[in-house]
Design a protein around this motif. Structure first.
Motif, mmCIF file in Angstrom:
data_model
loop_
_atom_site.group_PDB
_atom_site.id
_atom_site.type_symbol
_atom_site.label_atom_id
_atom_site.label_comp_id
_atom_site.label_asym_id
_atom_site.label_seq_id
_atom_site.Cartn_x
_atom_site.Cartn_y
_atom_site.Cartn_z
ATOM 1 N N TYR A 1 -5.470 8.664 -6.771
ATOM 2 C CA TYR A 1 -3.967 8.430 -6.942
ATOM 3 C C TYR A 1 -3.468 9.525 -7.860
ATOM 4 O O TYR A 1 -3.781 9.344 -9.054
ATOM 5 N N TYR B 1 7.652 6.229 1.723
ATOM 6 C CA TYR B 1 6.987 5.979 2.713
ATOM 7 C C TYR B 1 5.478 6.776 2.527
ATOM 8 O O TYR B 1 5.525 7.618 1.855
ATOM 9 N N ASN B 2 4.588 6.223 3.340
ATOM 10 C CA ASN B 2 3.349 6.981 3.640
ATOM 11 C C ASN B 2 3.753 7.636 4.579
ATOM 12 O O ASN B 2 4.005 7.462 5.805
ATOM 13 N N SER C 1 2.270 10.944 5.840
ATOM 14 C CA SER C 1 1.244 11.655 6.302
ATOM 15 C C SER C 1 0.239 11.179 7.424
ATOM 16 O O SER C 1 -0.746 11.820 7.890
ATOM 17 N N GLN C 2 0.513 9.924 7.969
ATOM 18 C CA GLN C 2 -0.254 9.335 8.860
ATOM 19 C C GLN C 2 0.224 9.684 10.493
ATOM 20 O O GLN C 2 1.309 9.573 10.423
ATOM 21 N N PHE D 1 3.025 10.190 -0.141
ATOM 22 C CA PHE D 1 4.125 9.512 -0.325
ATOM 23 C C PHE D 1 5.495 10.231 -0.539
ATOM 24 O O PHE D 1 5.644 10.789 -1.543
ATOM 25 N N HIS E 1 -4.960 6.610 10.068
ATOM 26 C CA HIS E 1 -4.928 5.296 9.682
ATOM 27 C C HIS E 1 -5.822 4.296 9.953
ATOM 28 O O HIS E 1 -5.756 3.148 10.237
ATOM 29 N N ASN F 1 0.745 -1.253 0.099
ATOM 30 C CA ASN F 1 0.129 -0.060 -0.113
ATOM 31 C C ASN F 1 0.874 1.275 0.023
ATOM 32 O O ASN F 1 0.481 2.227 0.637
ATOM 33 N N THR F 2 1.871 1.234 -0.466
ATOM 34 C CA THR F 2 2.803 2.301 -0.997
ATOM 35 C C THR F 2 3.236 2.208 -2.473
ATOM 36 O O THR F 2 2.975 1.058 -2.839
ATOM 37 N N ASN G 1 -3.234 10.529 2.055
ATOM 38 C CA ASN G 1 -2.091 9.630 1.981
ATOM 39 C C ASN G 1 -1.104 10.553 1.019
ATOM 40 O O ASN G 1 -1.384 10.732 -0.080
#
Length: 693
Positions: free
Chosen positions: A547, A443-444, A446-447, A579, A469, A424-425, A577
């Motif tokens: 996306y 990486y994600n 922003s969580q 990245f 999350h 999920n990246t 999200n």
């Protein structure tokens, strides 16, 4: 859709017990030890199986593994337009509107029904009794829903030439809720189609020039094109001519032209050969190809796998890799994030099948999975000989089970074991790799950064819910906010390259054509102003997991401005999200220790020999570097230094032990020189043996 009718067919022996979270060997994605420029290239990812697959072997599996402690290293000069993120941003997902409220009182809630008592009184249970008990134990309970929801699930792809055609369940509110379909040639761009009929959990097969479609509790339709128009042929019929109806049917066309079908919801799962010229007709009696085993925890129903009584085993699919046949099933409940898929192997399409040890086939990576499950879907060997897993992701529960599609490339080991690296990246599209990996190294970021701002928020819909999350919460601007905006901070500086916005459309009036219009900006650090990243102000394509990719920038915050929707519907954000990576920044700032210098290219030998009545030790060091070295040679019997020993030359000395015998020992060479502009020092040792005069 669940079918709770008990099946009286016999059951084979159960699967070997495997714990659900067992996939330690596949628990992380690989990255290279150093980033290097390059171009993404197509790479087949199916290794030759133990059954003798003709598909090309690959080293992707080994390259893709990394220890949990290893940091990601971003790929340099990666083409982000060739990447995707799960859930896949399929356009125009179906909308289901099921407004519901809880009962006004608790009278009748958790009522004990006669059916519950009768089931409990049974001396022996079938798995169907466990499924029935779930329904009885929920008597009087009801979901409380405020909004319509989008959904797609039960994905069934077929490959025709260079195109993948994708079919799925939609809202399941009548046939019109399942008419959506898609096609792609690259896994990045998905074209939307509508069919003239719909089926829940559809399956399609192309036999010769004809396409055939079936679904839950349906007959068979035929068409001359992958999306119809479809013409009804009639129901399935057994060998004796009687009508047959089943759920979760899946066609399989073998390479020899013979046609098969697996089916059932619940256990056991069955398979049968069909007439390839008329897929309605059974040619054989059905056989059991999979059964529920309570010893296998991954098959258990429930969010925490707590229901040992049953698993809601469903979604069986026969497929083939090389000469090996596989049967896959999903289990655990389509409403649970622990929904999972397992496979078994056979040398024949009708079995018997032996479950692989490494079930379930996929587990989430990186310890940051927002979507850790891989449920009802299908496997396909694609146009690049990649085995690709299309699977159902559970998103939220407002309407029971809002679902999306994930897809990831699989690896097939030499023994035929299948593994899928759920991601999920951002990943390169299946079949593309750069420097041996498809993970672009982001990486994600922003969580849960504790850095957010919103122009407003509705009661109970706090800004943190866009970064918490969780897909069951969302940020929602307050009513009357004419220019809603949301800023997410990263609590550091990062190079960012893409983002995914998971929208929450609100109310009960929007349709699948409702598209969100917005802009994305980043805070430019040098000018301290907001600058554009993406402009979707004229967007008319409805994405739920939107996306976007953009030119790489260094920033510490991103701002979303919601401009409205094509149907004037209020929207919130379930997940914002972004990245990125600051590996490059850390490297630029000298935070990485320099790598140790390579060993100096010096060959060292030590040889004892008898000279007269005494033992001597001759030590030789040969300089194989491209520059001079200072060399000091020593043994217990002395030391000698040599300066500026030229490349290709040797320093040599013979030490007199002054003894008639010596024990085994070590000779040492202390080395020093300038190599590639850096001063390098090193000590080498070499052993020599004992010797007597």
């Amino acid at each position: 859709m669940k079918d709770d009718t008990p099946n009286k067919d016999g059951a084979p022996s159960g699967l070997d017990r495997r714990r659900f979270l067992q996939m330690s060997a596949f628990g992380a994605a690989a990255v290279g030890a150093a980033a290097a420029g390059g171009t993404a290239v197509a790479t087949p990812a199916v290794a030759a199986s133990g059954a003798g697959s003709a598909l090309a072997a690959t080293a992707v599996a080994a390259a893709a593994m990394r220890a949990n402690s290893a940091a990601k290293v971003p790929l340099e000069n990666v083409d982000m337009t060739k990447t995707y993120v799960n859930p896949v941003n399929l356009p125009f997902l179906d909308v289901g509107a099921r407004p519901s409220t809880m009962p006004a009182s608790d009278a009748g809630v958790a009522a004990v029904t006669p059916a519950m008592r009768a089931t409990l009184a049974k001396e022996r249970w079938l798995p169907a009794d466990g499924r029935s008990m779930v329904r009885q134990a929920k008597t009087g309970f009801a979901l409380a829903t405020e909004n319509s929801s989008r959904t797609a699930a039960d994905f069934s792809p077929i490959l025709v030439d260079d195109t993948i055609y994708l079919y799925a369940s939609g809202s399941m509110l009548g046939d019109t809720g399942n008419i959506n379909a898609w096609s792609t040639k690259d896994y990045i761009n998905w074209e939307f189609h509508e069919m003239n009929i719909g089926a829940t959990a559809p399956t399609v097969v192309k036999v010769g020039a004809k396409y055939y479609l079936a679904g839950n509790s349906t007959g068979v339709w035929s068409a001359d094109a992958p999306f119809g128009p479809w013409t009804e042929m009639g129901p399935f019929t057994r060998k004796d001519g009687s009508v047959f109806t089943a759920s979760d049917v899946q066609f399989f066309l073998d390479t020899d032209g013979r046609l098969y079908m697996s089916y059932n919801i619940g256990a056991p799962h069955m398979a049968v050969e069909l007439d390839a010229n008329d897929p309605r007709k059974f040619l054989t009696d059905p056989v059991v190809v999979w059964n529920f085993d309570p010893n296998d925890e991954w098959q258990h129903f429930g969010e925490n796998k707590q229901h040992t009584t049953h698993g809601y085993v469903e979604a069986s699919q026969i497929f083939k890799v090389g000469d090996t046949y596989y049967i896959s099933v999903a289990s655990g409940g389509t409403e649970h994030t622990t929904y999972a898929t397992g496979v078994a192997k056979s040398s024949s399409p009708l079995g018997p099948y032996v479950p692989q040890d490494a079930n379930p086939v996929g587990q989430a990576l990186e310890g940051q999975a927002q979507f850790p499950n891989a449920g009802h879907g299908a496997f396909i060997v694609d146009f690049n000989d990649n085995l690709v897993f299309f699977y159902t992701i559970v998103i939220a529960y407002e309407q029971g089970s809002q679902r999306r599609m994930g897809l990831d490339i699989c690896e097939v080991a030499e023994d035929g074991t299948i593994s899928a690296r759920l991601s999920n990246t951002p990943r390169l599209a299946p079949g593309l790799t750069q420097n041996g990996t498809d993970d672009v190294g982001l990486y994600n970021i922003s969580q849960l950064t504790s850095a957010y701002w919103a122009s407003s928020y509705a009661p109970g819909r706090l800004p943190i819910y866009a970064m918490d999350h969780s897909t069951q919460t969302w940020w929602e601007p307050a009513d009357g906010d004419a220019d809603p905006s949301y800023i997410v901070g990263f609590a550091n500086v990062f190079y960012i390259s893409s983002a995914q916005i998971q929208w929450k459309e609100l109310g009960l009036t929007f349709t699948k054509r409702n598209a969100v219009r917005y802009t994305l900006e980043y805070k430019d650090i040098e000018s301290d102003t907001w600058k554009p990243l993406a402009d979707r102000s004229a967007n008319d394509v409805a994405y739920t997991s939107d996306y976007v990719v953009f030119d790489r920038v260094l920033t510490h915050a991103v701002r979303l401005k919601i401009l409205g929707t094509t149907e004037n519907v209020k929207v919130g954000v379930t997940a914002m999200n972004v990245f990125g990576e600051n590996y490059t920044f850390a490297k630029e700032k000298g935070l990485f220790l320099p790598p140790p210098p390579p060993a100096l290219k010096v060959e060292l030998t030590a040889t004892p020999r008898k000279i007269g009545s005494k033992i001597h030790v001759t030590v030789v060091a040969t300089n194989n570097e491209a520059s001079p070295l200072d060399i000091t040679l020593s043994t217990p019997y002395g030391e000698k230094a040599f300066t500026s020993v030229a490349p290709g030359k040797s320093a040599s000395v013979t030490f007199n032990s002054r003894a008639s015998s010596i024990e085994a020992g070590d000779a040492t060479a202390k080395l020093s020189g300038v190599v590639n502009g850096a001063t390098v020092t090193e000590t080498k040792t070499v052993a020599y043996g004992a010797l007597s005069a």
